[in-house]
Design a protein around this motif. Structure first.
Motif, PDB file in Angstrom:
ATOM      1  N   ASP A  67       0.838  -1.203   0.000  1.00 58.67           N
ATOM      2  CA  ASP A  67       0.000   0.000   0.000  1.00 58.67           C
ATOM      3  C   ASP A  67       0.875   1.255   0.000  1.00 58.67           C
ATOM      4  OD1 ASP A  67      -2.061   1.807   0.182  1.00 58.67           O
ATOM      5  OD2 ASP A  67      -2.666   1.227   2.210  1.00 58.67           O
ATOM      6  N   PRO A  68       1.463   1.591  -1.150  1.00 57.52           N
ATOM      7  CA  PRO A  68       2.386   2.733  -1.211  1.00 57.52           C
ATOM      8  C   PRO A  68       1.778   4.059  -0.742  1.00 57.52           C
ATOM      9  CG  PRO A  68       2.387   1.529  -3.292  1.00 57.52           C
ATOM     10  CD  PRO A  68       1.315   0.940  -2.438  1.00 57.52           C
ATOM     11  N   ARG A  69       0.455   4.225  -0.914  1.00 57.46           N
ATOM     12  CA  ARG A  69      -0.175   5.483  -0.480  1.00 57.46           C
ATOM     13  C   ARG A  69      -0.083   5.676   1.025  1.00 57.46           C
ATOM     14  NH1 ARG A  69      -5.604   4.340  -3.552  1.00 57.46           N
ATOM     15  NH2 ARG A  69      -5.219   2.602  -2.194  1.00 57.46           N
ATOM     16  N   ASN A  70      -0.038   4.593   1.788  1.00 61.48           N
ATOM     17  CA  ASN A  70       0.046   4.675   3.249  1.00 61.48           C
ATOM     18  C   ASN A  70       1.393   4.196   3.773  1.00 61.48           C
ATOM     19  OD1 ASN A  70      -2.617   5.687   3.850  1.00 61.48           O
ATOM     20  ND2 ASN A  70      -3.363   3.712   3.091  1.00 61.48           N
ATOM     21  N   ALA A  71       2.385   4.162   2.904  1.00 62.12           N
ATOM     22  CA  ALA A  71       3.713   3.673   3.291  1.00 62.12           C
ATOM     23  C   ALA A  71       4.321   4.514   4.410  1.00 62.12           C
ATOM     24  CB  ALA A  71       4.639   3.639   2.086  1.00 62.12           C
ATOM     25  N   ASP A  72       4.043   5.815   4.434  1.00 63.06           N
ATOM     26  CA  ASP A  72       4.596   6.672   5.488  1.00 63.06           C
ATOM     27  C   ASP A  72       4.078   6.259   6.862  1.00 63.06           C
ATOM     28  OD1 ASP A  72       6.016   8.086   3.611  1.00 63.06           O
ATOM     29  OD2 ASP A  72       4.608   9.760   3.541  1.00 63.06           O
ATOM     30  N   LYS A  73       2.799   5.910   6.942  1.00 65.30           N
ATOM     31  CA  LYS A  73       2.221   5.466   8.218  1.00 65.30           C
ATOM     32  C   LYS A  73       2.841   4.143   8.646  1.00 65.30           C
ATOM     33  CE  LYS A  73      -2.191   7.724   7.395  1.00 65.30           C
ATOM     34  NZ  LYS A  73      -3.590   7.521   7.035  1.00 65.30           N
ATOM     35  N   ALA A  74       2.988   3.226   7.704  1.00 62.57           N
ATOM     36  CA  ALA A  74       3.592   1.933   8.013  1.00 62.57           C
ATOM     37  C   ALA A  74       5.059   2.121   8.413  1.00 62.57           C
ATOM     38  CB  ALA A  74       3.472   0.982   6.826  1.00 62.57           C
ATOM     39  N   ARG A  75       5.739   3.048   7.759  1.00 61.78           N
ATOM     40  CA  ARG A  75       7.147   3.325   8.095  1.00 61.78           C
ATOM     41  C   ARG A  75       7.256   3.888   9.510  1.00 61.78           C
ATOM     42  NH1 ARG A  75      12.495   4.197   6.194  1.00 61.78           N
ATOM     43  NH2 ARG A  75      13.544   4.492   8.180  1.00 61.78           N
ATOM     44  N   ALA A  76       6.332   4.761   9.883  1.00 59.11           N
ATOM     45  CA  ALA A  76       6.338   5.308  11.248  1.00 59.11           C
ATOM     46  C   ALA A  76       6.126   4.191  12.270  1.00 59.11           C
ATOM     47  CB  ALA A  76       5.268   6.388  11.390  1.00 59.11           C
ATOM     48  N   LEU A  77       5.232   3.266  11.966  1.00 59.35           N
ATOM     49  CA  LEU A  77       4.998   2.131  12.852  1.00 59.35           C
ATOM     50  C   LEU A  77       6.245   1.250  12.928  1.00 59.35           C
ATOM     51  CD1 LEU A  77       3.116   0.525  14.669  1.00 59.35           C
ATOM     52  CD2 LEU A  77       2.178  -0.573  12.625  1.00 59.35           C
ATOM     53  N   PHE A  78       6.885   1.014  11.799  1.00 55.08           N
ATOM     54  CA  PHE A  78       8.138   0.255  11.772  1.00 55.08           C
ATOM     55  C   PHE A  78       9.164   0.910  12.692  1.00 55.08           C
ATOM     56  CE2 PHE A  78      12.440  -0.218  10.156  1.00 55.08           C
ATOM     57  CZ  PHE A  78      12.578  -1.583  10.044  1.00 55.08           C
ATOM     58  N   ASP A  79       9.308   2.230  12.575  1.00 56.04           N
ATOM     59  CA  ASP A  79      10.273   2.960  13.404  1.00 56.04           C
ATOM     60  C   ASP A  79       9.954   2.818  14.897  1.00 56.04           C
ATOM     61  OD1 ASP A  79      11.648   3.742  11.129  1.00 56.04           O
ATOM     62  OD2 ASP A  79      10.687   5.724  11.043  1.00 56.04           O
ATOM     63  N   GLU A  80       8.670   2.767  15.238  1.00 58.81           N
ATOM     64  CA  GLU A  80       8.264   2.582  16.634  1.00 58.81           C
ATOM     65  C   GLU A  80       8.556   1.165  17.120  1.00 58.81           C
ATOM     66  OE1 GLU A  80       4.150   3.580  17.254  1.00 58.81           O
ATOM     67  OE2 GLU A  80       4.379   5.511  16.246  1.00 58.81           O
ATOM     68  N   MET A  81       8.494   0.198  16.231  1.00 58.16           N
ATOM     69  CA  MET A  81       8.644  -1.207  16.605  1.00 58.16           C
ATOM     70  C   MET A  81      10.093  -1.653  16.751  1.00 58.16           C
ATOM     71  SD  MET A  81       5.842  -2.927  14.042  1.00 58.16           S
ATOM     72  CE  MET A  81       5.941  -4.586  14.721  1.00 58.16           C
ATOM     73  N   ILE A  82      10.988  -1.087  15.967  1.00 56.40           N
ATOM     74  CA  ILE A  82      12.321  -1.662  15.833  1.00 56.40           C
ATOM     75  C   ILE A  82      13.159  -1.575  17.109  1.00 56.40           C
ATOM     76  CG2 ILE A  82      13.521   0.328  14.837  1.00 56.40           C
ATOM     77  CD1 ILE A  82      13.728  -3.309  13.593  1.00 56.40           C
ATOM     78  N   GLU A  83      13.147  -0.460  17.798  1.00 55.59           N
ATOM     79  CA  GLU A  83      13.962  -0.332  19.021  1.00 55.59           C
ATOM     80  C   GLU A  83      13.518  -1.305  20.108  1.00 55.59           C
ATOM     81  OE1 GLU A  83      16.852   1.160  19.516  1.00 55.59           O
ATOM     82  OE2 GLU A  83      16.784   1.757  17.410  1.00 55.59           O
TER      83      GLU A  83
END
Length: 139
Positions: A67-83
Motif C-alpha cells: 500500500d504505497p499510499r500509506n507507506a509513510d504510516k507503516a514506516r512510522a509504525l516500523f520505526d516505533e517497533m524496531i527499538e
C-alpha cells in the motif's frame, strides 16, 4: 541493461505490483520489463498470522510494499517497533539481522527486508519455545 523478471501465476493466484492487486483468471506467465515492487500472494501475511514479534514486523514492512499510499504510516509504525525489538531479543543473529533490516527499509529495499525477516522465523520460533539447542543450530 535492465533485468526482466519472469513470473508465473496459477489460476486464481494474486500478485501485488506497485500497490495494485492482480488476479490471474487462468494460469499465466508474464515478464516485468522494468523495475517494480511486487509481492507474490504466497508471501503475503494475513493479520491473523501476526502471532510473533517478527511476524508483526513483517506485516508492517509488507504494508509499505503493498500500500504505497500509506507507506509513510507503516514506516512510522516500523520505526516505533524496531527499538523495542532490538531491546527484547538477546540473540546476536536476530539483533544483527534487525539492524540490516533497518538499513534495507531506510534504503527503500522493502522486498529484501521481507526476505530477511522471513529467514528469521525458524530462529524466532526456537527462541520463543525456549529450545536453545535448536536456536543455536538455526542461527
Amino acid at each position: 541493461m535492465k533485468k526482466t523478471m519472469r513470473i508465473s501465476l496459477r489460476a486464481g493466484e494474486r500478485i501485488f505490483i506497485n500497490g495494485a492487486v492482480l488476479r490471474a483468471e487462468r494460469k499465466a506467465t508474464f515478464e516485468l520489463l522494468n523495475d517494480a515492487t511486487f509481492l507474490m500472494e504466497s508471501h503475503v501475511l494475513q493479520v491473523e498470522q501476526t502471532t510473533t514479534p517478527l511476524r508483526q514486523l513483517y506485516f508492517t514492512v509488507q504494508a509499505m510494499l503493498i500500500d504505497p499510499r500509506n507507506a509513510d504510516k507503516a514506516r512510522a509504525l516500523f520505526d516505533e517497533m524496531i527499538e523495542p525489538l532490538l531491546a527484547a531479543f538477546k540473540n546476536e543473529t536476530i539483533r544483527n539481522e534487525l539492524q540490516e533490516i533497518c538499513k534495507l527499509v531506510a534504503n527503500g529495499r522493502t522486498f529484501e527486508a521481507l526476505r530477511v525477516i522471513r529467514s528469521l522465523y525458524p530462529l524466532e520460533e526456537a527462541i520463543l519455545e525456549g529450545d536453545l539447542d535448536r536456536a543455536s543450530k538455526v542461527a
